[in-house]
Design a protein around this motif. Structure first.
Motif, short mmCIF file in Angstrom:
data_model
loop_
_atom_site.label_atom_id
_atom_site.label_comp_id
_atom_site.label_asym_id
_atom_site.label_seq_id
_atom_site.Cartn_x
_atom_site.Cartn_y
_atom_site.Cartn_z
N PRO A 59 0.84 -1.20 0.00
CA PRO A 59 0.00 0.00 0.00
C PRO A 59 0.87 1.25 0.00
CG PRO A 59 0.05 -0.99 2.18
CD PRO A 59 0.82 -1.89 1.29
N LEU A 60 0.34 2.35 -0.49
CA LEU A 60 1.15 3.56 -0.67
C LEU A 60 0.58 4.73 0.13
CD1 LEU A 60 3.57 4.57 -2.58
CD2 LEU A 60 1.77 5.64 -3.92
N ALA A 61 1.44 5.43 0.79
CA ALA A 61 1.19 6.74 1.41
C ALA A 61 0.39 6.72 2.72
CB ALA A 61 0.51 7.70 0.42
N TYR A 62 -0.57 5.84 2.86
CA TYR A 62 -1.44 5.89 4.05
C TYR A 62 -1.09 4.77 5.03
CZ TYR A 62 -3.69 8.97 0.80
OH TYR A 62 -3.92 9.98 -0.10
N ASP A 63 -1.52 4.96 6.28
CA ASP A 63 -1.21 3.99 7.33
C ASP A 63 -2.20 2.84 7.27
OD1 ASP A 63 0.32 6.21 8.08
OD2 ASP A 63 -1.33 6.97 9.30
N VAL A 64 -1.67 1.63 7.17
CA VAL A 64 -2.53 0.44 7.20
C VAL A 64 -1.91 -0.54 8.19
CG1 VAL A 64 -3.77 -1.24 5.81
CG2 VAL A 64 -2.75 0.74 4.70
N PRO A 65 -2.55 -0.76 9.33
CA PRO A 65 -1.95 -1.66 10.33
C PRO A 65 -1.96 -3.12 9.90
CG PRO A 65 -4.08 -0.81 11.11
CD PRO A 65 -3.77 -0.08 9.84
N ASN A 66 -2.92 -3.51 9.10
CA ASN A 66 -3.00 -4.92 8.69
C ASN A 66 -3.01 -5.00 7.17
OD1 ASN A 66 -3.70 -5.93 11.53
ND2 ASN A 66 -5.28 -4.39 11.13
N SER A 67 -1.97 -5.62 6.61
CA SER A 67 -1.93 -5.67 5.16
C SER A 67 -1.23 -6.93 4.68
CB SER A 67 -1.19 -4.45 4.60
OG SER A 67 0.18 -4.51 4.93
N ARG A 68 -1.54 -7.29 3.47
CA ARG A 68 -0.84 -8.41 2.84
C ARG A 68 -0.73 -8.09 1.36
NH1 ARG A 68 -1.22 -13.32 0.28
NH2 ARG A 68 0.17 -14.94 1.10
N THR A 69 0.48 -8.18 0.82
CA THR A 69 0.66 -8.01 -0.62
C THR A 69 1.34 -9.24 -1.18
OG1 THR A 69 2.78 -6.90 -0.31
CG2 THR A 69 0.86 -5.48 -0.49
N GLU A 70 0.86 -9.65 -2.32
CA GLU A 70 1.39 -10.86 -2.97
C GLU A 70 1.59 -10.48 -4.43
OE1 GLU A 70 -1.00 -14.29 -2.03
OE2 GLU A 70 -0.55 -15.23 -3.95
N HIS A 71 2.86 -10.36 -4.82
CA HIS A 71 3.11 -9.90 -6.19
C HIS A 71 3.79 -10.96 -7.04
CE1 HIS A 71 4.16 -7.55 -9.64
NE2 HIS A 71 5.39 -8.01 -9.53
N TYR A 72 3.30 -11.07 -8.28
CA TYR A 72 3.86 -12.00 -9.26
C TYR A 72 4.41 -11.24 -10.46
CZ TYR A 72 1.11 -15.50 -6.74
OH TYR A 72 0.58 -16.31 -5.78
N ASP A 73 5.70 -11.41 -10.71
CA ASP A 73 6.27 -10.94 -11.98
C ASP A 73 5.96 -11.99 -13.04
OD1 ASP A 73 7.41 -8.61 -11.13
OD2 ASP A 73 9.48 -9.35 -11.09
N VAL A 74 5.57 -11.51 -14.22
CA VAL A 74 5.23 -12.44 -15.30
C VAL A 74 6.12 -12.13 -16.50
CG1 VAL A 74 3.39 -13.26 -16.81
CG2 VAL A 74 2.85 -12.52 -14.48
N TYR A 75 6.75 -13.15 -17.05
CA TYR A 75 7.59 -12.94 -18.23
C TYR A 75 6.73 -12.89 -19.50
CZ TYR A 75 11.77 -14.06 -15.49
OH TYR A 75 12.78 -14.05 -14.57
N THR A 76 7.08 -11.97 -20.39
CA THR A 76 6.49 -11.94 -21.73
C THR A 76 7.61 -11.66 -22.74
OG1 THR A 76 5.99 -9.58 -21.46
CG2 THR A 76 4.18 -11.13 -21.06
N ASN A 77 7.31 -11.90 -24.01
CA ASN A 77 8.31 -11.64 -25.05
C ASN A 77 8.29 -10.16 -25.44
OD1 ASN A 77 7.37 -14.77 -25.78
ND2 ASN A 77 9.56 -14.37 -25.89
N ALA A 78 8.79 -9.36 -24.54
CA ALA A 78 8.86 -7.91 -24.78
C ALA A 78 10.08 -7.38 -24.05
CB ALA A 78 7.58 -7.24 -24.27
N GLY A 79 10.50 -6.19 -24.44
CA GLY A 79 11.68 -5.58 -23.83
C GLY A 79 11.53 -5.44 -22.33
N ALA A 80 12.66 -5.49 -21.63
CA ALA A 80 12.64 -5.44 -20.17
C ALA A 80 12.26 -4.07 -19.65
CB ALA A 80 14.01 -5.83 -19.63
N ALA A 81 11.59 -4.08 -18.50
CA ALA A 81 11.29 -2.83 -17.81
C ALA A 81 12.58 -2.26 -17.23
CB ALA A 81 10.27 -3.06 -16.71
N ARG A 82 12.55 -0.97 -16.97
CA ARG A 82 13.64 -0.32 -16.24
C ARG A 82 13.02 0.67 -15.28
NH1 ARG A 82 18.08 1.18 -20.93
NH2 ARG A 82 18.51 -0.97 -21.53
N ALA A 83 13.88 1.17 -14.41
CA ALA A 83 13.42 2.24 -13.52
C ALA A 83 12.77 3.33 -14.36
CB ALA A 83 14.60 2.82 -12.75
N PHE A 84 11.64 3.80 -13.91
CA PHE A 84 10.95 4.90 -14.60
C PHE A 84 10.37 5.80 -13.52
CE2 PHE A 84 8.01 5.83 -18.51
CZ PHE A 84 8.22 7.19 -18.34
N ARG A 85 10.89 6.98 -13.45
CA ARG A 85 10.43 8.04 -12.52
C ARG A 85 9.47 7.50 -11.45
NH1 ARG A 85 9.13 14.02 -14.88
NH2 ARG A 85 9.68 15.16 -13.02
#
Lengths: 223, 700
Positions: B306-332
């Protein structure tokens, strides 16, 4: 550089030079892009006497190549270049004459970064062939500087921070200069219209509007 | 600990002044990498894979090599020969003109073994989808983070919001494409690179070429935008160096615009399945996110939830998925604009269910003290109280709405070194191996030095963008100003000490009695009998004064807050969203240059508007090819779409210097999305908010 040949037309490296009144090639940059499916310019067939041949061929003819010597009048100076017929004004300016104020960004007429003045009108140098520019008055962003002094438009861009990375800046400056030349007292809406073809990725558009309006206040007309 | 002097004693810092390299940029005098032409220089070009997945069987370059003007063809530029996206480098040429180089590419014959591919995030997640990496599932192991007791929190929640939100792939679209000019001098390599990190570029090039770092020099005097995509060495730099080696001539290799669009980085997309809950009293207590994103053939598409706000109870589950496309890079602000788009809408939805004003709900859930003040100040200035209490309140075809969002950013400064040379004729040179990506670094170097020495800014020669200068890190993460400014102050302080010593000797006074101010040295109380700057420096004789300095504690800090408000108009007949005005409030500690700091905020907002409404990298699922690799079809916002933008820098000089590059782009799309909801009563859960999507939402 200045006082070489006064001929306003291309000077060719073959005996088959066209008559002096022949103003330009019959093939446009657009046409090249169309022929090559929109991407890089297509394969060329080497022929001599390019220009004469171009004039004789129907508009949909296959493409020609070879080297052509011609003179471009850039920022008041006559400069000699040797180009292929497909060479854009932008490529000739940047790669041959090292006049690099006009920037290469899209090379397809989409971004405005290569804007120069041709006979006083804003033109995308990537969409004009060098051949077609021969004999015309070309002014680039470097040419706005007079005796080391910035043009009021350039100075306004500096004062109002209407530039960040600066890569789009020469194009914007030329679009604004062209606007003020034809309309010394524009509204903000007119400024927006004048630079609608110029892209800025850093996001300094509002500063450009401020700079243009300020430049109109200080000195709409050059010199 | 080092300290800045009070703001009211400053000549430059805290104020606004024109950047020093403005005249050079506005007149076309300065040279970018793309502008360089070295004697005998050749033009390089890259052949790109037409296939999204293939192996290279054979390359025949003979026809290309036979073309007059072609000086070299490299057929081994791909490290493995297994291509994973359309646009990957297959071969490279060097020729006497860009036009001939383009012809040569067309004459290279390549035989491929074409393989199955997948370019769409959701298709790639299916078990039967072609694998991007044979040895690995397209869906990577999840990254899970949790805090508190989520189940108990949801049980307590009075209101719950659930939904799936989507964001698109955004490309950096730097106006100067990625590229380098490479030149060998014996076994030493000079690379002029369009880079955000001369040192990072040097180290990468040395590693790829397996040569010593001391044999590589990287120079970047000016560069046409990076936004995070130019933080590392590029394969093109190494290929340029190899072409230069092969031909014995300098080689310029700039990517084409389409190559830049697919292979030079992007902001990954996001699918976010969200569930969030709040108490009747208006406290956000539970937040759960299951997210998927594709960084193409690369990693890390994780949103900052979560971003910016206070959350006492949280769960994040993130999956990166490969595709046949150019790689991501840092972007602002990597991971943040997409997270903000989700988070701020969820906040609004919860507020609505609680019958609370969205701003009041935020004030109850935002523990950042600075932002508490900013929210109130911005709301008053923007006229938030005039906002219709209910969504879809406008009558007629054109509907108006207001929305808001929070900005946040963390990193601060880090190791940077600098050198100052004061010449016997009074000249002042400051060397620092940082670079200017358009934010005004050269000017800040000069301003900090001038401020400390008490001389005019124009008398400082700021020398940056070269690995021959003392070390500084890459310009990413908004770290440049808080890294560089302290180092420059430190080196100037040391120089000032030496100058004071020289003056004291001249006057025959104690050092503590001597004062250096307004470019003069004098014994306190006797300003009439002062040494001018030139007279003082002439006392060196022939030997310049050279001092070294470095980043020190106390002059910079980390962590900023900000907030943005948007007002939009939605045409319910056409689906067109028009942003009427934006207000952005942002702190950055001590402002080094108010003019350029405001420009950065305005620029961040504009990039956010572009992300909200226009930009979308489109891959063709049938051919696996990028459909919109040019500005004609990849839309970035232009002059005609500009709203009124007000940027307010929230001063906190006591905190020292903090970077301002990324936070102003984070909440813009979110604020606009909330404004669209307020205008229409329809929630936009996918970016960009194009007319077709808006119409679909209106008619849902």
């Amino acid at each position: 550089m200045q006082d070489q040949n006064e001929s306003p037309v291309p000077i060719h490296d073959t005996a088959e030079s066209p008559p002096a009144e022949e103003p330009s090639s019959k093939i446009s940059r657009r046409h090249f892009l169309k022929l090559s499916g929109g991407g890089a310019v297509g394969t060329v067939i080497l022929t001599a006497g390019v220009h004469a041949k171009a004039a004789a061929l129907p508009p949909d003819a296959e493409v020609f190549s070879g080297s052509v010597s011609l003179q471009l009048k850039v920022n008041g100076q006559r400069r000699s270049v040797t180009v292929e017929p497909r060479t854009t004004l932008l490529s000739a300016l940047r790669n041959q004459l090292e006049v690099t104020g006009c920037k290469e960004v899209c090379n397809r007429g989409e971004c405005g970064a290569c804007t120069v003045l041709v006979n006083g009108k804003p033109v995308l140098a990537c969409m004009m062939l060098a051949l077609d520019a021969a004999g015309q008055e070309i002014v680039t962003v470097e040419g706005l500087v007079q005796n080391g002094k910035l043009d009021p438009v350039q100075q306004a861009f500096v004062d109002h921070d209407a530039l960040m990375c600066g890569f789009c800046t020469p194009g914007f400056v030329m679009s604004v200069r062209a606007l003020l030349d034809r309309n010394p007292n524009p509204t903000e809406a007119e400024v927006r219209q004048a630079v609608a073809g110029n892209l800025c990725r850093c996001g300094t558009y509002p500063r450009v509007f401020e700079a243009a309006l300020a430049a109109a206040q200080t000195a709409g007309k050059r010199g | 600990m080092a300290k800045w002097k009070p703001l009211d004693q400053m000549t430059y810092l805290g104020k606004g002044y024109a950047r020093l390299d403005g005249p050079g940029k506005a007149s076309g005098a300065v040279k970018y990498t793309y502008d360089l032409k070295l004697p005998g220089m050749l033009y390089g070009a890259l052949l790109s894979s037409p296939h999204p997945a293939a192996t290279i069987k054979r390359i025949d370059a003979s026809a290309a090599l036979a073309l007059p003007g072609v000086k070299a063809v490299l057929t081994d530029v791909h490290p493995t020969g297994t291509l994973r996206y359309a646009g990957e480098e297959v071969a490279a040429v060097a020729a006497t003109s860009p036009e001939i180089a383009a012809d040569a590419l067309e004459r290279i014959k390549v035989e491929y073994d074409v393989l199955p591919f997948v370019v769409d995030l959701e298709t790639a997640m299916k078990p039967e989808a072609p694998r991007v990496y044979a040895e690995q599932s397209n869906v990577r192991e999840p990254r899970v983070e949790s805090e508190g007791d989520l189940a108990a929190a949801f049980a307590q929640a009075a209101v719950i919001v659930e939904g799936t939100y989507r964001t698109q792939v955004q490309v950096h679209a730097c106006l100067e494409v990625h590229g380098s000019v490479a030149k060998w001098e014996g076994d030493e390599l000079i690379v002029w690179d369009s880079t955000q990190g001369v040192y990072a570029s040097r180290d990468g090039i040395a590693k790829f070429l397996n040569i010593e770092q001391s044999k590589v020099r990287v120079i970047c005097d000016y560069m046409g935008g990076g936004f995070g995509s130019k933080l590392q060495a590029g394969r093109y730099s190494v290929i340029a160096a190899r072409l230069a080696k092969a031909t014995g001539a300098p080689v310029k290799l700039m990517l084409s615009r389409p190559q830049d669009s697919i292979s030079a980085g992007n902001r990954p997309n996001l699918i976010a399945e969200i569930k969030a809950g709040a108490t009747r009293a208006g406290k956000l207590i539970a937040f759960s996110a299951k997210t998927y994103g594709t960084a193409g053939i690369g990693n890390n598409a994780r949103p900052a939830l979560p971003l910016a706000y206070d959350v006492p109870n949280s769960r994040t589950e993130h999956y990166d998925v490969y595709t046949n496309a150019g790689a991501a890079r840092a972007f602002r602000a990597p991971g943040c604009p997409q997270a903000s788009f989700v988070m701020e809408q969820v906040m609004d939805e919860l507020a609505e269910k609680l019958n609370l004003d969205p701003l009041d709900f935020r004030l109850q859930n935002d523990s950042n003290e600075t932002r508490q003040q900013q929210w109130k100040m911005a709301a008053a200035r923007f006229g938030w109280s005039k906002r219709a209490p209910r969504p879809n309140a406008s009558r007629g075809v054109i509907k108006r709405g207001m929305g808001l969002g929070a900005a946040v950013w963390w990193p601060g400064g880090r190791g940077t070194q600098a050198q100052m040379t004061i010449l016997p004729d009074g000249g002042i040179e400051v060397r620092c191996g940082t670079q200017d990506i358009g934010t005004g670094t050269r000017t800040l170097v000069a301003a900090v030095a001038a401020e400390e020495l008490g001389v005019p800014i124009a008398s400082i020669k700021a020398m940056i963008g070269d690995t021959e200068y003392p070390y500084s890190g890459a310009s990413g993460g908004s770290t440049t100003a808080p890294s560089v400014a302290p180092a420059i102050k430190n080196v100037a302080e040391k120089a000032k000490d030496k100058l004071t010593e020289v003056a004291a000797q001249h006057f025959g006074a104690a050092r503590t009695e001597v004062q250096l101010a307004d470019g003069r040295a004098f014994v306190k109380g006797n300003a009439k009998n002062a040494l001018s700057w030139k007279q003082l420096c002439a006392l060196f004789g022939t030997m310049p004064l050279v001092v070294h300095g470095e980043w020190v504690e106390g002059l910079s800090s980390a962590g900023v807050a900000g907030c943005q408000f948007a007002e939009v108009e939605v045409d319910t007949e056409t689906g067109v969203v028009t942003v009427l005005r934006m207000l952005a409030v942002q702190d950055c500690g001590l402002v080094l240059n108010r003019l350029t700091a405001e420009s950065q905020v305005i620029g961040g907002v504009i990039q956010g508007i572009s992300y909200a409404l226009y930009e979308d990298r489109l891959m063709d699922p049938l051919t696996g090819v990028l459909i919109n690799p040019t500005f004609e079809n990849y839309k970035i916002v232009g002059a005609l779409e500009m709203p009124k933008i007000e940027a307010i820098i929230y001063d906190q000089p006591e905190r020292g210097v903090i970077g301002i590059g990324e936070p102003p782009t984070i909440p813009t799309a979110a604020a606009i999305a909330n404004a669209v909801y307020h205008a229409t009563g329809k929630r936009m859960r996918a970016l960009p908010m194009t007319p077709d999507r808006v119409l679909a939402a209106l008619h849902s």
